[in-house]
Write a protein that holds these residues in place. Structure first.
Motif, PDB file in Angstrom:
ATOM      1  N   LEU A   7      44.750  61.792  15.366  1.00 46.24           N
ATOM      2  CA  LEU A   7      45.447  62.090  16.612  1.00 46.24           C
ATOM      3  C   LEU A   7      46.822  61.425  16.652  1.00 46.24           C
ATOM      4  O   LEU A   7      47.781  61.997  17.177  1.00 46.24           O
ATOM      5  N   THR A   8      46.927  60.245  16.085  1.00 44.80           N
ATOM      6  CA  THR A   8      48.230  59.570  16.008  1.00 44.80           C
ATOM      7  C   THR A   8      49.198  60.370  15.157  1.00 44.80           C
ATOM      8  O   THR A   8      50.371  60.532  15.510  1.00 44.80           O
ATOM      9  N   LEU A   9      48.725  60.892  14.050  1.00 45.65           N
ATOM     10  CA  LEU A   9      49.568  61.712  13.181  1.00 45.65           C
ATOM     11  C   LEU A   9      50.027  62.975  13.907  1.00 45.65           C
ATOM     12  O   LEU A   9      51.190  63.369  13.796  1.00 45.65           O
ATOM     13  N   ILE A  10      49.139  63.596  14.663  1.00 50.84           N
ATOM     14  CA  ILE A  10      49.506  64.786  15.429  1.00 50.84           C
ATOM     15  C   ILE A  10      50.590  64.450  16.447  1.00 50.84           C
ATOM     16  O   ILE A  10      51.568  65.195  16.608  1.00 50.84           O
ATOM     17  N   VAL A  11      50.463  63.332  17.127  1.00 54.09           N
ATOM     18  CA  VAL A  11      51.471  62.916  18.110  1.00 54.09           C
ATOM     19  C   VAL A  11      52.812  62.666  17.430  1.00 54.09           C
ATOM     20  O   VAL A  11      53.865  63.074  17.932  1.00 54.09           O
ATOM     21  N   THR A  13      33.660  53.381  25.331  1.00 53.99           N
ATOM     22  CA  THR A  13      33.393  54.143  24.123  1.00 53.99           C
ATOM     23  C   THR A  13      34.711  54.305  23.379  1.00 53.99           C
ATOM     24  O   THR A  13      35.625  54.976  23.857  1.00 53.99           O
ATOM     25  N   TRP A  14      34.809  53.666  22.227  1.00 57.08           N
ATOM     26  CA  TRP A  14      36.039  53.700  21.452  1.00 57.08           C
ATOM     27  C   TRP A  14      36.061  54.905  20.530  1.00 57.08           C
ATOM     28  O   TRP A  14      35.044  55.318  19.998  1.00 57.08           O
ATOM     29  N   THR A  15      37.230  55.471  20.360  1.00 55.25           N
ATOM     30  CA  THR A  15      37.405  56.585  19.432  1.00 55.25           C
ATOM     31  C   THR A  15      37.224  56.081  18.009  1.00 55.25           C
ATOM     32  O   THR A  15      37.735  55.014  17.665  1.00 55.25           O
TER      33      THR A  15
END
Length: 65
Positions: free
Chosen positions: A30-34, A20-22
């Motif tokens: 989520l990448t921006l948050i990281v 199941t892919w995001t």
């Protein structure tokens, strides 16, 4: 060599049909948050390092005089 080909085929099938892919929008968020937290954390470490470096320099300046 047949074992390697079988492994690659089964891995591809697993990734295509059973994972199941995001959703793309959530992955971007989520990448921006990281990235934001990584920058903030690196700035915090830089700040602490600078303070300790100045403290050590001050200490050795006192000891040297």
């Amino acid at each position: 060599m047949a074992g390697l080909a079988n492994y690659i085929t089964e891995s591809y099938n697993e990734l295509k049909n059973h994972v199941t892919w995001t959703p793309w929008a959530e992955a971007q968020r989520l990448t921006l948050i990281v990235i934001v937290f990584s920058v903030l954390f690196s700035l915090a470490i830089w700040g602490v390092d600078t303070v300790f470096s100045n403290m050590v320099e001050y200490y050795f300046a006192l000891v040297k005089s």
